[in-house]
Design an enzyme around this catalytic site. Structure first.
Site, PDB file in Angstrom:
ATOM      1  N   HIS A 122      41.643  39.806  38.406  1.00 30.79           N
ATOM      2  CA  HIS A 122      41.715  39.874  39.870  1.00 30.79           C
ATOM      3  C   HIS A 122      42.378  38.575  40.348  1.00 30.79           C
ATOM      4  O   HIS A 122      42.242  37.539  39.693  1.00 30.79           O
ATOM      5  CB  HIS A 122      40.273  39.964  40.379  1.00 30.79           C
ATOM      6  CG  HIS A 122      40.130  40.207  41.844  1.00 30.79           C
ATOM      7  ND1 HIS A 122      40.211  39.216  42.783  1.00 30.79           N
ATOM      8  CD2 HIS A 122      39.877  41.345  42.535  1.00 30.79           C
ATOM      9  CE1 HIS A 122      40.009  39.727  43.989  1.00 30.79           C
ATOM     10  NE2 HIS A 122      39.809  41.016  43.856  1.00 30.79           N
ATOM     11  N   ASP A 199      34.043  36.518  34.702  1.00 32.46           N
ATOM     12  CA  ASP A 199      34.042  37.102  36.041  1.00 32.46           C
ATOM     13  C   ASP A 199      33.256  38.412  35.967  1.00 32.46           C
ATOM     14  O   ASP A 199      33.734  39.410  35.429  1.00 32.46           O
ATOM     15  CB  ASP A 199      35.490  37.333  36.500  1.00 32.46           C
ATOM     16  CG  ASP A 199      35.568  38.117  37.806  1.00 32.46           C
ATOM     17  OD1 ASP A 199      34.523  38.569  38.306  1.00 32.46           O
ATOM     18  OD2 ASP A 199      36.689  38.278  38.315  1.00 32.46           O
ATOM     19  N   GLN A 202      32.507  42.994  38.459  1.00 29.99           N
ATOM     20  CA  GLN A 202      32.460  44.437  38.215  1.00 29.99           C
ATOM     21  C   GLN A 202      31.516  44.821  37.064  1.00 29.99           C
ATOM     22  O   GLN A 202      31.351  46.000  36.797  1.00 29.99           O
ATOM     23  CB  GLN A 202      33.868  44.984  37.918  1.00 29.99           C
ATOM     24  CG  GLN A 202      34.858  44.817  39.055  1.00 29.99           C
ATOM     25  CD  GLN A 202      34.564  45.725  40.255  1.00 29.99           C
ATOM     26  OE1 GLN A 202      33.817  46.686  40.180  1.00 29.99           O
ATOM     27  NE2 GLN A 202      35.169  45.399  41.382  1.00 29.99           N
ATOM     28  N   LYS A 225      28.600  43.846  45.742  1.00 35.61           N
ATOM     29  CA  LYS A 225      28.923  44.943  44.813  1.00 35.61           C
ATOM     30  C   LYS A 225      27.671  45.455  44.089  1.00 35.61           C
ATOM     31  O   LYS A 225      27.727  46.459  43.401  1.00 35.61           O
ATOM     32  CB  LYS A 225      29.981  44.489  43.806  1.00 35.61           C
ATOM     33  CG  LYS A 225      31.293  44.082  44.501  1.00 35.61           C
ATOM     34  CD  LYS A 225      32.443  43.994  43.556  1.00 35.61           C
ATOM     35  CE  LYS A 225      33.552  43.120  44.102  1.00 35.61           C
ATOM     36  NZ  LYS A 225      34.642  43.889  44.698  1.00 35.61           N
ATOM     37  N   CYS A 363      44.302  43.799  44.364  1.00 35.11           N
ATOM     38  CA  CYS A 363      44.271  42.344  44.105  1.00 35.11           C
ATOM     39  C   CYS A 363      44.519  42.036  42.636  1.00 35.11           C
ATOM     40  O   CYS A 363      43.877  41.136  42.061  1.00 35.11           O
ATOM     41  CB  CYS A 363      42.949  41.718  44.536  1.00 35.11           C
ATOM     42  SG  CYS A 363      42.668  41.836  46.292  1.00 35.11           S
TER      43      CYS A 363
HETATM   44  N1  PMP Z   1      36.838  39.728  40.426  1.00 35.11           N
HETATM   45  C1  PMP Z   1      36.823  41.059  40.363  1.00 35.11           C
HETATM   46  C2  PMP Z   1      36.976  41.724  39.037  1.00 35.11           C
HETATM   47  C3  PMP Z   1      36.658  41.819  41.521  1.00 35.11           C
HETATM   48  O1  PMP Z   1      36.644  43.146  41.456  1.00 35.11           O
HETATM   49  C4  PMP Z   1      36.506  41.151  42.763  1.00 35.11           C
HETATM   50  C5  PMP Z   1      36.327  41.921  44.049  1.00 35.11           C
HETATM   51  N2  PMP Z   1      37.185  42.999  44.202  1.00 35.11           N
HETATM   52  C6  PMP Z   1      36.519  39.759  42.770  1.00 35.11           C
HETATM   53  C7  PMP Z   1      36.684  39.091  41.589  1.00 35.11           C
HETATM   54  C8  PMP Z   1      36.365  38.987  44.036  1.00 35.11           C
HETATM   55  O2  PMP Z   1      35.109  39.179  44.581  1.00 35.11           O
HETATM   56  P1  PMP Z   1      34.760  38.690  46.058  1.00 35.11           P
HETATM   57  O3  PMP Z   1      35.865  39.198  46.932  1.00 35.11           O
HETATM   58  O4  PMP Z   1      33.454  39.340  46.347  1.00 35.11           O
HETATM   59  O5  PMP Z   1      34.706  37.208  46.035  1.00 35.11           O
END
Ligand code: PMP
Length: 404
Positions: A122, A199, A202, A225, A363
């Site tokens: 991401h 990270d 997910q 999430k 993203c």
């Molecule tokens: N890493 C991953 C794999 C994600 O899916 C996301 C959120 N889509 C993020 C990081 C970022 O998370 P946040 O926007 O809640 O900070």
């Protein structure tokens, strides 16, 4: 077997029509819906005991502080950290990664050094490393993936060098659904004394996570999430590493003593929590984690695996549909493309039927480039989704495909 009828009733938002159709919410990888108990916890805080934490000499402040710290304990148990000192409360995954990049990274990454990430990150696990590496004259290296969307371990091994200062890799891809073999990556990294950040944005919603068993040095995730409020997240770090790290933001809470000449910093975890924190949302995160624990993480994982299998099988019968991300181990996230229909148009047409999916690059633009595409459509399932909802989506897609 989950009592899906009861679970669905726990989430008031699901009981509504969108564009004249019952809402089918399949955008859970972006954010999950909140059960009534979480909404109630937020209300109770603001109605009953709104107060600042850690410095109050009155009853409300004591209650707020106790509840706030109860969340830290709940998080410790949720990921099996060895102590609450290892649980730093942040705004979310993004802030947690930026915290590590700006503290551990700024302290340890020097000119010529390297940070390894993967192709399926991401943006929040790419950009902070690019920023610190640019500042330091260091380099970001990228683990390649195969066409199924799996990290090629042998290629990753080749990237490791004495210059590697940190490896930061996603546990589960928000686009492909791939569950990476992070234990193997961590073991290899530790053979070279390289710390690893995972990270977990997910992975935390989908299956049981044990940071001690995984042996990661850092693990980050977002409350929103895992059925909790937005604006709230977690950085787990091994105590020995956190103790060596300089603070991130300066201000109240994170200090021991301040004079104009010199400031000494607070102990863990408060050293990394400057300013008034996000109290209400933090308190409600515990309620969300309790809710997940009550249903049982293994039960959630089993149900979502069934949904994944069911949807994957149904997608095989849709003409011109191609799944992007066919790893052997996946969570309930399915990206797909339909030849001749732009994902954005598909998303709009499904939305007209009350079906919420996600479209775009999610993203993860470098990952899109790897597959030579601009974006995908993505359906992602949570504990409250049903096979009937998948049937509805599949039927709508069949009709759309027939029309175009
Ligand atoms: N890493 C991953 C794999 C994600 O899916 C996301 C959120 N889509 C993020 C990081 C970022 O998370 P946040 O926007 O809640 O900070």
């Amino acid at each position: 077997m989950l009592d899906l009828e009861k679970i669905r009733k726990d989430f008031p938002i699901l009981n509504q029509e969108v564009n004249g159709f019952p809402l089918i919410y399949l955008d859970n990888a972006a954010t999950s819906q909140k059960p009534q108990v979480v909404i109630d916890a937020l209300n109770e805080y603001y109605i009953g005991y709104n107060s600042n934490v850690h410095r109050g000499a009155h009853t409300l402040a004591d209650k707020a502080t106790g509840k706030f710290e109860d969340t830290r304990t709940a998080v410790k148990e949720f990921i099996n950290a060895s102590s609450t000192e290892e649980v730093i409360l942040t705004k979310g995954t993004t802030e947690a990664i930026n915290l590590v990049a700006n503290t551990y990274g700024r302290q340890n990454i020097k000119e010529g050094d390297e940070v390894i990430i993967s192709t399926m990150e991401h943006h929040s696990n790419i950009v902070p490393w690019q920023m610190i590496c640019e500042e330091k004259g260091a380099k970001v290296k990228v683990m390649p993936i195969n066409d199924n969307g799996e990290i090629i371990f042998e290629e990753f091994q080749k990237l490791i060098s004495p210059k590697t200062k940190l490896i930061s890799v996603v546990h589960v891809s928000n686009v492909l659904g791939t569950i990476n073999d992070v234990e193997k990556i961590i073991e290899e990294a530790h053979r070279h004394n390289i710390p690893v950040l995972i990270d977990g944005a997910q992975s935390s919603p989908h299956f049981n996570v044990d940071v001690q068993k995984m042996d990661c040095d850092f693990y980050v995730f977002s409350s929103h999430k895992v059925y909790g409020p937005t604006g709230m997240g977690v950085l787990y770090g091994k105590k020995a590493i956190l103790e060596e790290m300089p603070p991130f933001l300066g201000g109240g809470e994170m200090i021991k003593e301040v004079t104009f000449e010199k400031t000494t910093f607070n102990d863990l975890p408060f050293k990394f929590e400057a300013g008034t924190p996000n109290i209400g949302d933090t308190i409600a995160l515990k309620t969300a984690l309790d809710y997940v624990n009550e249903i049982g993480k293994d039960n959630i994982a089993r149900h979502e695996e069934e949904l994944l299998e069911y949807c994957t099988a149904a997608f095989q019968d849709i003409k011109r549909l191609k799944i992007i991300g066919t790893a052997k181990k996946k969570v309930s996230v399915i990206s797909f493309l339909i030849d001749g229909i732009h994902p954005f148009d598909l998303g709009m047409m499904l939305d007209a039927k009350g079906i919420a999916i996600r479209t775009g690059h999610h993203c993860a633009q470098p990952l899109m480039n790897r597959f030579g595409i601009d974006g995908t459509a993505r359906a992602s399932f949570a504990v409250y989704n049903t096979k009937e909802e998948i049937d509805q989506m599949v039927e709508s897609i069949h009709k759309i495909v027939a029309r175009f």
